[in-house]
Design a protein around this motif. Sequence first.
Motif, mmCIF file in Angstrom:
data_model
loop_
_atom_site.group_PDB
_atom_site.id
_atom_site.type_symbol
_atom_site.label_atom_id
_atom_site.label_comp_id
_atom_site.label_asym_id
_atom_site.label_seq_id
_atom_site.Cartn_x
_atom_site.Cartn_y
_atom_site.Cartn_z
ATOM 1 N N ARG A 182 0.430 -7.139 3.120
ATOM 2 C CA ARG A 182 1.045 -6.298 4.154
ATOM 3 C C ARG A 182 2.352 -6.906 4.654
ATOM 4 O O ARG A 182 3.337 -6.186 4.844
ATOM 5 C CB ARG A 182 0.073 -6.103 5.314
ATOM 6 C CG ARG A 182 0.672 -5.262 6.434
ATOM 7 C CD ARG A 182 -0.369 -4.793 7.421
ATOM 8 N NE ARG A 182 0.252 -4.090 8.535
ATOM 9 C CZ ARG A 182 -0.403 -3.294 9.363
ATOM 10 N NH1 ARG A 182 -1.695 -3.074 9.191
ATOM 11 N NH2 ARG A 182 0.214 -2.696 10.356
ATOM 12 N N GLU A 183 2.390 -8.214 4.863
ATOM 13 C CA GLU A 183 3.618 -8.846 5.336
ATOM 14 C C GLU A 183 4.730 -8.739 4.297
ATOM 15 O O GLU A 183 5.899 -8.563 4.641
ATOM 16 C CB GLU A 183 3.344 -10.305 5.700
ATOM 17 C CG GLU A 183 2.492 -10.480 6.944
ATOM 18 C CD GLU A 183 3.071 -9.740 8.141
ATOM 19 O OE1 GLU A 183 4.272 -9.900 8.420
ATOM 20 O OE2 GLU A 183 2.318 -8.976 8.796
ATOM 21 N N TRP A 184 4.366 -8.826 3.028
ATOM 22 C CA TRP A 184 5.371 -8.675 1.967
ATOM 23 C C TRP A 184 5.897 -7.244 1.939
ATOM 24 O O TRP A 184 7.116 -7.029 1.821
ATOM 25 C CB TRP A 184 4.743 -9.040 0.624
ATOM 26 C CG TRP A 184 5.663 -8.935 -0.555
ATOM 27 C CD1 TRP A 184 6.619 -9.827 -0.956
ATOM 28 C CD2 TRP A 184 5.702 -7.855 -1.510
ATOM 29 N NE1 TRP A 184 7.243 -9.377 -2.097
ATOM 30 C CE2 TRP A 184 6.704 -8.172 -2.454
ATOM 31 C CE3 TRP A 184 4.981 -6.673 -1.654
ATOM 32 C CZ2 TRP A 184 7.000 -7.335 -3.543
ATOM 33 C CZ3 TRP A 184 5.276 -5.838 -2.713
ATOM 34 C CH2 TRP A 184 6.280 -6.177 -3.652
ATOM 35 N N LEU A 185 5.015 -6.273 2.060
ATOM 36 C CA LEU A 185 5.447 -4.875 2.126
ATOM 37 C C LEU A 185 6.383 -4.658 3.301
ATOM 38 O O LEU A 185 7.428 -4.003 3.177
ATOM 39 C CB LEU A 185 4.238 -3.950 2.233
ATOM 40 C CG LEU A 185 3.284 -3.878 1.039
ATOM 41 C CD1 LEU A 185 2.032 -3.102 1.420
ATOM 42 C CD2 LEU A 185 3.956 -3.242 -0.164
ATOM 43 N N ARG A 186 6.014 -5.213 4.451
ATOM 44 C CA ARG A 186 6.835 -5.049 5.637
ATOM 45 C C ARG A 186 8.209 -5.692 5.454
ATOM 46 O O ARG A 186 9.226 -5.145 5.894
ATOM 47 C CB ARG A 186 6.121 -5.666 6.854
ATOM 48 C CG ARG A 186 6.913 -5.515 8.152
ATOM 49 C CD ARG A 186 6.205 -6.144 9.324
ATOM 50 N NE ARG A 186 5.024 -5.392 9.727
ATOM 51 C CZ ARG A 186 3.795 -5.873 9.719
ATOM 52 N NH1 ARG A 186 3.563 -7.113 9.333
ATOM 53 N NH2 ARG A 186 2.777 -5.131 10.107
ATOM 54 N N SER A 187 8.249 -6.849 4.800
ATOM 55 C CA SER A 187 9.519 -7.548 4.621
ATOM 56 C C SER A 187 10.514 -6.750 3.776
ATOM 57 O O SER A 187 11.727 -6.969 3.873
ATOM 58 C CB SER A 187 9.273 -8.927 3.969
ATOM 59 O OG SER A 187 8.924 -8.796 2.593
ATOM 60 N N HIS A 188 10.001 -5.821 2.965
ATOM 61 C CA HIS A 188 10.871 -4.988 2.142
ATOM 62 C C HIS A 188 11.108 -3.604 2.750
ATOM 63 O O HIS A 188 11.756 -2.755 2.112
ATOM 64 C CB HIS A 188 10.276 -4.842 0.733
ATOM 65 C CG HIS A 188 10.396 -6.082 -0.099
ATOM 66 N ND1 HIS A 188 11.553 -6.437 -0.752
ATOM 67 C CD2 HIS A 188 9.493 -7.073 -0.354
ATOM 68 C CE1 HIS A 188 11.364 -7.575 -1.392
ATOM 69 N NE2 HIS A 188 10.131 -7.990 -1.159
ATOM 70 N N GLY A 189 10.585 -3.389 3.941
ATOM 71 C CA GLY A 189 10.786 -2.107 4.603
ATOM 72 C C GLY A 189 9.929 -0.990 4.056
ATOM 73 O O GLY A 189 10.285 0.198 4.178
ATOM 74 N N TRP A 190 8.786 -1.338 3.446
ATOM 75 C CA TRP A 190 7.921 -0.346 2.827
ATOM 76 C C TRP A 190 6.718 0.024 3.673
ATOM 77 O O TRP A 190 5.723 0.570 3.177
ATOM 78 C CB TRP A 190 7.461 -0.843 1.455
ATOM 79 C CG TRP A 190 8.579 -0.964 0.467
ATOM 80 C CD1 TRP A 190 9.686 -0.164 0.393
ATOM 81 C CD2 TRP A 190 8.688 -1.906 -0.601
ATOM 82 N NE1 TRP A 190 10.484 -0.564 -0.654
ATOM 83 C CE2 TRP A 190 9.905 -1.632 -1.284
ATOM 84 C CE3 TRP A 190 7.893 -2.968 -1.054
ATOM 85 C CZ2 TRP A 190 10.332 -2.367 -2.382
ATOM 86 C CZ3 TRP A 190 8.315 -3.707 -2.141
ATOM 87 C CH2 TRP A 190 9.529 -3.407 -2.796
ATOM 88 N N THR A 191 6.762 -0.282 4.963
ATOM 89 C CA THR A 191 5.689 0.107 5.875
ATOM 90 C C THR A 191 6.285 0.939 7.000
ATOM 91 O O THR A 191 7.506 0.997 7.175
ATOM 92 C CB THR A 191 4.971 -1.116 6.474
ATOM 93 O OG1 THR A 191 5.902 -1.850 7.287
ATOM 94 C CG2 THR A 191 4.413 -2.027 5.389
ATOM 95 N N ALA A 192 5.406 1.568 7.752
ATOM 96 C CA ALA A 192 5.868 2.384 8.869
ATOM 97 C C ALA A 192 5.910 1.608 10.166
ATOM 98 O O ALA A 192 6.276 2.153 11.211
ATOM 99 C CB ALA A 192 4.964 3.610 9.020
ATOM 100 N N ASP A 193 5.518 0.323 10.123
ATOM 101 C CA ASP A 193 5.503 -0.477 11.354
ATOM 102 C C ASP A 193 6.525 -1.599 11.304
ATOM 103 O O ASP A 193 7.261 -1.739 10.334
ATOM 104 C CB ASP A 193 4.110 -1.021 11.623
ATOM 105 C CG ASP A 193 3.537 -1.775 10.419
ATOM 106 O OD1 ASP A 193 4.245 -1.938 9.419
ATOM 107 O OD2 ASP A 193 2.380 -2.195 10.508
#
Length: 217
Positions: free
Chosen positions: A206-217
């Motif tokens: 999840r943190e990796w997804l977030r770091s690439h801007g691929w999450t909604a949070d």
Amino acid sequence: MLPSDDIDTPRGPARIDTDLPVGPPDRAAIVAPARAPAALLVLGHGAGGTVDAPDLLAVRDAAVTAGLVVVRVTQPYRVAGRRAPAPAGHLDEVWTAVLAVLRERYADVPTILVGGRSSGARVACRTAGAVGAAGVVALAFPLHPPGRPERSRAAELATGLPTLVVNGDRDPFGMPASGPDVRVVSRPGETHDLRRDPAGTAIVVREWLRSHGWTAD
């Protein structure tokens, strides 16, 4: 989760299990699952395993809470009840066919991500460019057969796309090396099944997804 359904492929029907994005856990009961998806994450299983492996389920849960649609794909040989995997070319052919259908179903989703565990991670890596993926999540990537480091599969990780590898530090299939586009995270005490702390593995993803801007949070 939506009901499972089958997608016809050149190698027989593949089964998909789809989970739509939801709100944070404490709001899940009141937030409609029709939340606009931030991305589509498609995951494959290990050679003799299922899409209900603990690490896949944990990543699924973390991703849908972060605003992604998650689709878990069961290859036709497993749908038919066989444990022995199909040849690599057949696996890739099925995966590519399934992704073509999913791209049409989720044409309004801005980003497609692919991944899986073990054999599923290899399939995702080999086909990532062909299916138009933006990134790859590789859980328990089997760098080489146990005891055969000379038979390295490291070249499969050279997708040219952002790739996250999460492997246990006791995995007999080896530990890949980080590279320009490849981030490798070693999970202490974990073996190839990543069963010791699935939630911890999911946090890494999840943190990796977030770091690439691929999450909604």
